[in-house]
Design a protein around this motif. Sequence first.
Motif, PDB file in Angstrom:
ATOM      1  N   THR A 116      -6.926   2.086  46.881  1.00 52.97           N
ATOM      2  CA  THR A 116      -8.299   1.586  46.843  1.00 52.97           C
ATOM      3  C   THR A 116      -9.194   2.464  47.707  1.00 52.97           C
ATOM      4  O   THR A 116      -8.805   2.884  48.809  1.00 52.97           O
ATOM      5  CB  THR A 116      -8.402   0.133  47.333  1.00 52.97           C
ATOM      6  N   ALA A 117     -10.404   2.723  47.218  1.00 53.50           N
ATOM      7  CA  ALA A 117     -11.379   3.480  47.999  1.00 53.50           C
ATOM      8  C   ALA A 117     -11.945   2.644  49.137  1.00 53.50           C
ATOM      9  O   ALA A 117     -12.618   3.179  50.022  1.00 53.50           O
ATOM     10  CB  ALA A 117     -12.507   3.969  47.095  1.00 53.50           C
ATOM     11  N   GLY A 118     -11.669   1.340  49.128  1.00 56.57           N
ATOM     12  CA  GLY A 118     -12.160   0.472  50.192  1.00 56.57           C
ATOM     13  C   GLY A 118     -11.628   0.822  51.565  1.00 56.57           C
ATOM     14  O   GLY A 118     -12.202   0.405  52.581  1.00 56.57           O
ATOM     15  N   PRO A 167      -9.492   4.095  43.472  1.00 52.14           N
ATOM     16  CA  PRO A 167     -10.703   3.744  42.728  1.00 52.14           C
ATOM     17  C   PRO A 167     -11.691   2.948  43.567  1.00 52.14           C
ATOM     18  O   PRO A 167     -11.312   2.215  44.485  1.00 52.14           O
ATOM     19  CB  PRO A 167     -10.167   2.900  41.566  1.00 52.14           C
ATOM     20  N   THR A 168     -12.961   3.109  43.233  1.00 52.14           N
ATOM     21  CA  THR A 168     -13.995   2.223  43.761  1.00 52.14           C
ATOM     22  C   THR A 168     -13.903   0.907  42.985  1.00 52.14           C
ATOM     23  O   THR A 168     -12.968   0.686  42.221  1.00 52.14           O
ATOM     24  CB  THR A 168     -15.377   2.870  43.595  1.00 52.14           C
ATOM     25  N   ALA A 169     -14.852  -0.011  43.174  1.00 53.60           N
ATOM     26  CA  ALA A 169     -14.808  -1.320  42.511  1.00 53.60           C
ATOM     27  C   ALA A 169     -14.780  -1.141  40.995  1.00 53.60           C
ATOM     28  O   ALA A 169     -15.591  -0.410  40.432  1.00 53.60           O
ATOM     29  CB  ALA A 169     -16.016  -2.145  42.924  1.00 53.60           C
ATOM     30  N   VAL A 170     -13.851  -1.823  40.342  1.00 54.09           N
ATOM     31  CA  VAL A 170     -13.616  -1.663  38.913  1.00 54.09           C
ATOM     32  C   VAL A 170     -14.204  -2.855  38.162  1.00 54.09           C
ATOM     33  O   VAL A 170     -14.067  -3.997  38.594  1.00 54.09           O
ATOM     34  CB  VAL A 170     -12.107  -1.565  38.612  1.00 54.09           C
ATOM     35  N   TYR A 171     -14.837  -2.585  37.017  1.00 53.56           N
ATOM     36  CA  TYR A 171     -15.394  -3.667  36.204  1.00 53.56           C
ATOM     37  C   TYR A 171     -15.184  -3.349  34.734  1.00 53.56           C
ATOM     38  O   TYR A 171     -14.851  -2.225  34.369  1.00 53.56           O
ATOM     39  CB  TYR A 171     -16.884  -3.852  36.494  1.00 53.56           C
TER      40      TYR A 171
END
Length: 347
Positions: A116-118, A167-171
Amino acid sequence: MFVTGASGFIGAHFVERALAEGHDVAGLYRSDGPKHQVSIEQLRNRGASLRRGDILKPETFADALSGADCVCHFAAAFRESGADEAYFERMNVEGTANVARAAVAAGVKRFVHCGTAGIYGQRVAGTIDERTPIRPWNSYERSKLAADERVREIASGAGMEYVILRPTAVYGPRDERLLKLFRSAAKGRFPLFGRGDGRRHLIYVTDLADAFLRACTAASAANQELIVAGPKAVPLREMLQTIAQVANRPAFGPSLPLKPMLALAAVVEDTCKVLKIQPPIYRRRMDFYLNDAAFDSSRAQSVLGWQPKVDLAEGFSATLQAVRREKGAPTLAQASVLLSLLTLFTD
C-alpha cells in the motif's frame, strides 16, 4: 499463476484480466458467502481453478502452487472495524509469510505482493515517490510494511524474485465496500468540511490489474518496489465536483467549517470511550478532510511499461453505471451512492 484473494475486489479484477490475456490461473479464496459467490462462479466459468482456503493454514493451499511460475498475493485484512494490532499482524504479516514460504517450496520464480502507498503517510508536502521517508499511519499500514519486509527477506534468502507494488486508494465497480454505502445513500448529500484543498490520488481497479499483470512478467521488475497511482492527484473539492457532474447532480453538498467538526469528533469519541460504545464520529474519520498526498508513479511506468489510462470522470462514471446495473433503475438516492464513495477513504 497462483492468486490469493482471488474473489476479492482487486483479486477478481486481476484474475479476469489474466484469463483474458491467456494465462492459466489457480486461485485461493477465504469466504464463499453470498457476496463472493457470484464472482467465484463467474471466474470458474471463465477458466480459473479456485479453491477455498486460509493463508494462515498453508495445508489448505500449498499444493495448489505446484507448477505456478508466479504468485500474486492480494489476500489481506483491510482496516476491519474493531480489529486490533495483533489481528493485522497475524493476517497481513504471518499470512503473507506463509504464502511466500509456500511459493519458495513450490519452486515459484516470482512473488508479486500487493502493498500500500499509505505507508508513506497521509499528509505529505510535495509529491511522494519511492525515496520518500516511510511514515505508516495506522495498524493496517504498519502490518503491510512489515509484510513487505517479510516478502523481501524470504524471497531474497531463497533466490526467488519479488515485486512489491504499492497502490494508492483503489476504486471501481464491484468494490464490496459499496454495499455499506447503500444504507447511507438516501441522505443524498455529501458535506465538505473546510476548503477541500487536500489532494487525493486514486487509481481505477482495471489500471491496477494491468500493472500487476505486467509485474508478473516484466524482466526489469524483478526485486523492485513500486508505487502505482492514477493519472493525477486532485484537490478534494475538485473530486467532489467531478462526482457530482457524472451523477448529474447540481452540487455535491454543503460547504461547512471544519474546526467545529474536529472539536465535536473529539468530544464524541472521548465520551463514547467512557461509555464503552462505538462512536458515530471520531477523530480518524475527520482525518479524511485533513489528508493531503500526491504520488509519482513514473518509476512503475518505466519499469513495467505501464500507463494509467482511466481518469476520475471516466472511472466514477463507470462505477456509477455498475451500481445502477446491479440495483436497477437509478433514483436520486442511488446516484448519491457514488458521492458516498468518498467515505471509503475515511476508515
